[in-house]
Design an enzyme around this catalytic site. Structure first.
Site, PDB file in Angstrom:
ATOM      1  N   HIS A 265       4.069  16.446   6.232  1.00 38.37           N
ATOM      2  CA  HIS A 265       2.955  15.226   6.067  1.00 38.37           C
ATOM      3  C   HIS A 265       1.934  14.924   6.465  1.00 38.37           C
ATOM      4  CE1 HIS A 265       5.997  12.472   4.580  1.00 38.37           C
ATOM      5  NE2 HIS A 265       7.437  13.184   5.629  1.00 38.37           N
TER       6      HIS A 265
ATOM      7  N   GLU B 286       9.546   6.839  15.522  1.00 36.33           N
ATOM      8  CA  GLU B 286      10.187   6.316  14.254  1.00 36.33           C
ATOM      9  C   GLU B 286      10.964   6.577  14.000  1.00 36.33           C
ATOM     10  OE1 GLU B 286       7.591   6.444  10.262  1.00 36.33           O
ATOM     11  OE2 GLU B 286       7.444   7.859  11.316  1.00 36.33           O
ATOM     12  N   HIS B 287      11.000   7.934  13.724  1.00 29.74           N
ATOM     13  CA  HIS B 287      12.657   8.962  13.057  1.00 29.74           C
ATOM     14  C   HIS B 287      13.412   9.490  14.760  1.00 29.74           C
ATOM     15  CE1 HIS B 287       9.935   9.210   9.381  1.00 29.74           C
ATOM     16  NE2 HIS B 287      10.734   8.082   9.589  1.00 29.74           N
TER      17      HIS B 287
ATOM     18  N   TYR C 180       0.197  -1.289  -0.011  1.00 26.97           N
ATOM     19  CA  TYR C 180      -0.268  -0.083  -0.024  1.00 26.97           C
ATOM     20  C   TYR C 180       0.700   0.973   0.259  1.00 26.97           C
ATOM     21  CZ  TYR C 180      -3.941   3.656   0.782  1.00 26.97           C
ATOM     22  OH  TYR C 180      -4.133   3.797   1.414  1.00 26.97           O
TER      23      TYR C 180
ATOM     24  N   ASN D 294      -3.046   6.310   6.688  1.00 24.52           N
ATOM     25  CA  ASN D 294      -3.848   7.174   7.413  1.00 24.52           C
ATOM     26  C   ASN D 294      -3.985   6.065   8.460  1.00 24.52           C
ATOM     27  OD1 ASN D 294      -5.773   6.092   6.385  1.00 24.52           O
ATOM     28  ND2 ASN D 294      -6.134   8.156   5.630  1.00 24.52           N
TER      29      ASN D 294
ATOM     30  N   ASP E  78      14.826   9.250   3.939  1.00 24.61           N
ATOM     31  CA  ASP E  78      12.898   9.289   3.347  1.00 24.61           C
ATOM     32  C   ASP E  78      13.363   8.937   1.740  1.00 24.61           C
ATOM     33  OD1 ASP E  78      11.781   9.726   5.450  1.00 24.61           O
ATOM     34  OD2 ASP E  78      11.121  11.625   5.667  1.00 24.61           O
TER      35      ASP E  78
ATOM     36  N   HIS F 249       2.028 -38.781  22.631  1.00 23.74           N
ATOM     37  CA  HIS F 249       3.512 -38.372  21.430  1.00 23.74           C
ATOM     38  C   HIS F 249       4.276 -39.155  22.081  1.00 23.74           C
ATOM     39  CE1 HIS F 249       1.308 -34.842  21.976  1.00 23.74           C
ATOM     40  NE2 HIS F 249       1.993 -34.329  21.870  1.00 23.74           N
TER      41      HIS F 249
ATOM     42  N   GLN G  10       9.384  16.800   9.291  1.00 21.33           N
ATOM     43  CA  GLN G  10       8.455  15.937   9.121  1.00 21.33           C
ATOM     44  C   GLN G  10       6.725  16.590   9.595  1.00 21.33           C
ATOM     45  OE1 GLN G  10       9.220  12.783   8.727  1.00 21.33           O
ATOM     46  NE2 GLN G  10      10.713  13.240   7.702  1.00 21.33           N
TER      47      GLN G  10
END
Length: 437
Positions: free
Chosen positions: A266, A332-333, A126, A218, A366, A425, A263
């Site tokens: 975005h 994340e970063h 995606y 999103n 990025d 078993h 950032q």
């Protein structure tokens, strides 16, 4: 502009006070449930209805015509095409070194266990196309899947209102990477289409179901991935982007401000967090934000993100305290802009990706560092990794024992099966040597 949290001299657990986006994925699941269930029950018609509702367009065809993909690179500015080619080259170099090899362990003479690495058969990738058409996310999704050896790759991205097709830059990136199965589907309906598959008017597959869905999106894409986990595999719940910067008074405030803004552009819900022991740096960064934000193209979006409760500055006692804070935040970063930045970065435990020093900004990652920018958000870096070749591989243990090797270990199998009150078993082993007759 930035909310301020002062943790100096405080014993407060940073997780209790750190700025964080309020993303109620559970509530979003209930919002997208009718869409997902509609796709499951009604297929193509439900996807088209969702496209009309959310994207304000009804595509003529859900699968993008091959010609539209093949000709898309011709529409690119040559500089953009060259940049995409360079991004692909660097990503392939990094991801090629992530390839796994089968390993065979001889446990005992005649007894081996091999870990065999097998790619998933089919993946659905995606790529967002809302506020910003993420050409680079095509590269980040496709390259590791290709390096892993995935045999069937499909990609979905939202339709543009004027054409009913994904953004031409996204199609161009697909063409450059050799991806020819592309669908003009966005949001939760794209994830559902991949999970359940779509049948055409003749009853045959228009889009076959996939084994794994990857890629950012999103909150509604995230909700669909959570809702459909188990029906289909997912990489992670990658939500709206976030950056944390650990900086001391050696950092350049121009760089720090620019990176926070990068950032924030975005999404109004993007998170930008500065962690520093230096009030002098903070004052200089705030001054720079006052100068740089009005001058940036998406200044309204940036200002909203920087002023939101998900963004802010955290004042700490020293760098050791700052490291505890950024580990708690698990960004994340994460940028490290300090003296001896490499040594400081080596002490970080929790981050999707770490950018070390003044000349390694997040925007490099990025696009063209060679690293992957599909990374865990919302603190998930405490337990999850970013997209990689490993995401698309499964480890399968292959066990092979000779008669003698099994005979030697049989008493241990019988003892453990008895301890667990699962005697059959043990009998499955002893039966091979005349036991139980």
């Amino acid at each position: 502009m930035l909310n301020r949290i002062d943790l100096r001299g405080s014993l407060t657990d940073p997780r209790d006070v750190l700025p964080r986006a309020e993303l109620d994925v559970a509530a979003a699941i209930e919002q997208i449930r009718p869409t997902v269930e509609g796709v499951h029950q009604h297929g193509v018609e439900a996807v088209l209805a969702a496209s009309e509702r959310f994207d304000r367009v009804r595509p003529a065809s859900l699968r993008v015509p091959a010609e539209a993909i093949a000709t898309a690179p011709d529409t690119l500015d040559p500089a953009v095409r060259d940049a995409l080619a360079e991004s692909i080259t660097r990503a392939r170099a990094v991801h090629a070194d992530q390839a796994r090899t089968d390993v065979t362990t001889q446990v005992v003479p005649g007894g081996t266990v091999t870990e065999r690495w097998v790619p998933v058969n089919r993946v659905g990738l995606y790529v967002p196309g809302g506020l910003a058409p993420l050409l680079s996310s095509v590269v980040m999704n496709v390259v590791p899947a290709q390096v892993a050896g995935v045999g069937s790759i499909a990609l979905a991205s939202p339709p543009q209102r004027d054409t009913g097709l994904p953004h031409p830059g996204i199609l161009a990136a697909c063409a450059l990477l050799g991806v020819d199965e592309v669908y003009t589907i966005g949001g939760a309906q794209a994830v559902a289409s991949f999970a359940y598959g779509l049948r055409g008017a003749d009853g045959g597959w228009l889009c076959e179901p996939v084994d794994l869905v990857t890629g950012p999106g999103n909150i509604y894409v995230t909700a669909a991935k959570r809702m459909l986990r188990g029906v289909v595999g997912i990489d992670s719940e990658a939500g709206t982007t976030e950056i944390a910067i650990l900086a001391d008074d050696t950092a350049d405030p121009v760089h720090v401000a620019a990176d926070l803004i990068s950032q924030a552009e975005h999404d109004p819900a993007a998170a930008s967090v500065l962690v520093t022991p230096s009030e002098a740096l903070l004052a200089a960064v705030e001054a720079e934000l006052g100068r740089q934000v009005p001058a940036t193209r998406h200044h309204e979006r940036v200002a909203t993100a920087l002023g939101g409760k998900q963004s802010g500055v955290v004042l700490v006692d020293d760098l050791a305290h700052g490291l505890r804070v950024v580990d708690a935040y698990a960004a994340e970063h994460l940028e490290i802009q300090t003296a001896d930045a490499a040594a400081v970065a080596a002490r970080v435990r929790n981050a999707g990706a770490i950018f070390v020093g003044a000349y390694s900004p997040v925007s490099l990652g990025d696009y063209a560092a060679g690293s992957n920018h599909v990374l865990p958000t919302g603190g998930c870096a405490r337990h999850s990794s970013g997209l990689s070749v490993q995401t698309f591989l499964r480890g399968i243990h292959v066990v092979e024992y000779t008669e003698q090797a099994l005979r030697e270990v049989a008493p241990h199998v019988v003892a453990l099966s008895s301890a667990e009150d699962l005697p059959a078993h043990g009998q499955a082993v002893t039966a091979r040597f005349g036991g139980g007759r």
